[in-house]
Design a protein around this motif. Structure first.
Motif, PDB file in Angstrom:
ATOM      1  N   TYR A   1       0.861  -1.275   0.006  1.00 51.37           N
ATOM      2  CA  TYR A   1      -0.007  -0.189  -0.017  1.00 51.37           C
ATOM      3  C   TYR A   1       0.813   1.288  -0.015  1.00 51.37           C
ATOM      4  N   SER A   2       0.542   2.337  -0.574  1.00 52.11           N
ATOM      5  CA  SER A   2       0.818   3.603  -0.623  1.00 52.11           C
ATOM      6  C   SER A   2       0.864   3.933   0.763  1.00 52.11           C
ATOM      7  N   ASP A   3       1.819   5.420   1.201  1.00 50.86           N
ATOM      8  CA  ASP A   3       1.433   5.802   2.440  1.00 50.86           C
ATOM      9  C   ASP A   3       1.402   7.270   2.211  1.00 50.86           C
ATOM     10  N   PRO A   4       0.107   7.748   2.290  1.00 51.69           N
ATOM     11  CA  PRO A   4      -1.157   7.111   3.009  1.00 51.69           C
ATOM     12  C   PRO A   4      -1.836   6.410   2.086  1.00 51.69           C
ATOM     13  N   PRO A   5      -2.694   5.555   2.563  1.00 51.01           N
ATOM     14  CA  PRO A   5      -3.640   4.598   1.714  1.00 51.01           C
ATOM     15  C   PRO A   5      -5.000   5.032   1.417  1.00 51.01           C
ATOM     16  N   SER A   6      -5.270   6.510   1.368  1.00 55.43           N
ATOM     17  CA  SER A   6      -6.293   6.949   0.945  1.00 55.43           C
ATOM     18  C   SER A   6      -6.112   8.299   0.352  1.00 55.43           C
ATOM     19  N   GLY A   7      -6.982   8.735  -0.387  1.00 56.50           N
ATOM     20  CA  GLY A   7      -7.106  10.129  -0.983  1.00 56.50           C
ATOM     21  C   GLY A   7      -6.540   9.886  -2.420  1.00 56.50           C
ATOM     22  N   ALA A   8      -6.515  11.025  -3.148  1.00 56.43           N
ATOM     23  CA  ALA A   8      -5.989  10.829  -4.493  1.00 56.43           C
ATOM     24  C   ALA A   8      -4.534  10.591  -4.403  1.00 56.43           C
ATOM     25  N   ASN A   9      -4.242   9.773  -5.613  1.00 60.07           N
ATOM     26  CA  ASN A   9      -2.890   9.093  -5.917  1.00 60.07           C
ATOM     27  C   ASN A   9      -2.229   8.182  -5.065  1.00 60.07           C
ATOM     28  N   ALA A  10      -3.484   8.012  -3.837  1.00 59.29           N
ATOM     29  CA  ALA A  10      -3.235   6.455  -3.173  1.00 59.29           C
ATOM     30  C   ALA A  10      -3.362   5.238  -4.234  1.00 59.29           C
ATOM     31  N   TRP A  11      -2.499   4.143  -3.809  1.00 60.79           N
ATOM     32  CA  TRP A  11      -2.556   3.037  -4.449  1.00 60.79           C
ATOM     33  C   TRP A  11      -2.185   2.078  -3.629  1.00 60.79           C
ATOM     34  N   TYR A  12      -2.406   0.666  -4.341  1.00 60.70           N
ATOM     35  CA  TYR A  12      -2.087  -0.418  -3.503  1.00 60.70           C
ATOM     36  C   TYR A  12      -1.759  -1.766  -4.915  1.00 60.70           C
ATOM     37  N   SER A  13      -0.926  -2.464  -4.746  1.00 54.87           N
ATOM     38  CA  SER A  13      -0.470  -3.204  -5.843  1.00 54.87           C
ATOM     39  C   SER A  13      -0.512  -4.837  -5.231  1.00 54.87           C
ATOM     40  N   TRP A  14      -0.406  -5.840  -5.956  1.00 53.88           N
ATOM     41  CA  TRP A  14      -0.503  -7.283  -5.526  1.00 53.88           C
ATOM     42  C   TRP A  14       0.495  -7.800  -6.576  1.00 53.88           C
ATOM     43  N   ASP A  15       1.052  -8.897  -5.765  1.00 54.89           N
ATOM     44  CA  ASP A  15       1.875  -9.857  -6.651  1.00 54.89           C
ATOM     45  C   ASP A  15       1.603 -11.023  -6.371  1.00 54.89           C
ATOM     46  N   GLY A  16       1.230 -12.057  -7.088  1.00 52.67           N
ATOM     47  CA  GLY A  16       0.929 -13.445  -6.653  1.00 52.67           C
ATOM     48  C   GLY A  16       1.197 -14.448  -7.738  1.00 52.67           C
ATOM     49  N   LYS A  17       0.978 -15.577  -7.370  1.00 49.47           N
ATOM     50  CA  LYS A  17       1.521 -16.777  -8.404  1.00 49.47           C
ATOM     51  C   LYS A  17       0.408 -16.474  -9.763  1.00 49.47           C
ATOM     52  N   LEU A  18      -0.841 -16.179  -9.476  1.00 50.06           N
ATOM     53  CA  LEU A  18      -1.794 -16.071 -10.408  1.00 50.06           C
ATOM     54  C   LEU A  18      -1.695 -14.809 -11.301  1.00 50.06           C
ATOM     55  N   ASN A  19      -1.559 -13.617 -10.580  1.00 51.56           N
ATOM     56  CA  ASN A  19      -1.536 -12.298 -11.593  1.00 51.56           C
ATOM     57  C   ASN A  19      -0.942 -11.356 -10.505  1.00 51.56           C
ATOM     58  N   SER A  20      -0.617 -10.266 -11.070  1.00 55.62           N
ATOM     59  CA  SER A  20      -0.271  -9.106 -10.464  1.00 55.62           C
ATOM     60  C   SER A  20      -0.899  -7.728 -10.941  1.00 55.62           C
ATOM     61  N   GLY A  21      -0.995  -6.735 -10.312  1.00 52.82           N
ATOM     62  CA  GLY A  21      -1.690  -5.456 -10.915  1.00 52.82           C
ATOM     63  C   GLY A  21      -1.526  -4.382  -9.741  1.00 52.82           C
ATOM     64  N   LYS A  22      -2.282  -3.371 -10.259  1.00 59.92           N
ATOM     65  CA  LYS A  22      -2.178  -2.169  -9.400  1.00 59.92           C
ATOM     66  C   LYS A  22      -3.593  -1.582  -9.382  1.00 59.92           C
ATOM     67  N   VAL A  23      -3.942  -0.805  -8.295  1.00 58.79           N
ATOM     68  CA  VAL A  23      -5.054   0.103  -8.330  1.00 58.79           C
ATOM     69  C   VAL A  23      -4.513   1.617  -7.873  1.00 58.79           C
TER      70      VAL A  23
END
Length: 176
Positions: A71-93
């Motif tokens: 997660y980005s710091d802070p995890p809320s508000g404009a330009n906040a993001w989270y990403s995931w990386d796993g066996k099946l897929n990866s991505g970013k919001v």
């Protein structure tokens, strides 16, 4: 030889027809869900604006149980993001904009899948005791026929998960 030639011509004509027909299909798929949450708008906004809170209600926060979330710091508000990386897929919001009175808009970018523009819009109900919510996703399909055909089933693919997410969000916000 003649049969092979006829088969090849038939495949080319059929492929051309499918591609030509696909040009008529829309190049964007939209999936929308609405609902009413019997909680104040600021309570609902707190759960949709904080990306860490998405784990509690959003059906796609952890698409792969082995995925690691960052997660980005802070995890809320404009330009906040989270990403995931796993066996099946990866991505970013990434949250594009965030307004406590209106909701949020975000970009969902999953590896090997078309980007999704999404939004969760909020409005107080007429009596001010509840919040009307409108969750929408727009997927740019491009010009290839197989992507455009997927647009016809987008609502059946993503709609039930969105319904489930809104139900969970409603239960959380209403304290059930």
């Amino acid at each position: 030889m003649r049969l092979l030639k006829l088969l090849l011509i038939s495949v080319i004509i059929l492929g051309g027809l499918i591609f030509g027909l696909s040009l008529v299909f829309p190049s964007t798929a939209v999936v929308e869900r609405t609902g009413v949450i019997h909680a104040p708008i600021d309570t609902v906004y707190a759960h949709i604006s904080n990306l860490k809170a998405w784990e509690n209600w959003n059906p796609w926060t952890r698409p792969d149980t082995t995925a690691t979330l960052v997660y980005s710091d802070p995890p809320s508000g404009a330009n906040a993001w989270y990403s995931w990386d796993g066996k099946l897929n990866s991505g970013k919001v990434t949250v594009l904009d965030s307004d406590p009175a209106k909701g949020i808009h975000y970009l969902l970018d999953i590896k090997s899948v078309r980007p999704v523009n999404g939004g969760i819009e909020l409005k107080p109900t007429a009596d001010g005791k509840a919040t009307a919510i409108f969750w929408h996703m727009e997927i740019k399909l491009g010009m290839l026929p197989w992507w455009k055909l997927r647009g016809f089933v987008a609502d059946r693919i993503y709609g039930p998960a969105m319904d489930s997410g809104l139900t969970k969000l409603s239960r959380i916000c209403e304290g059930k």
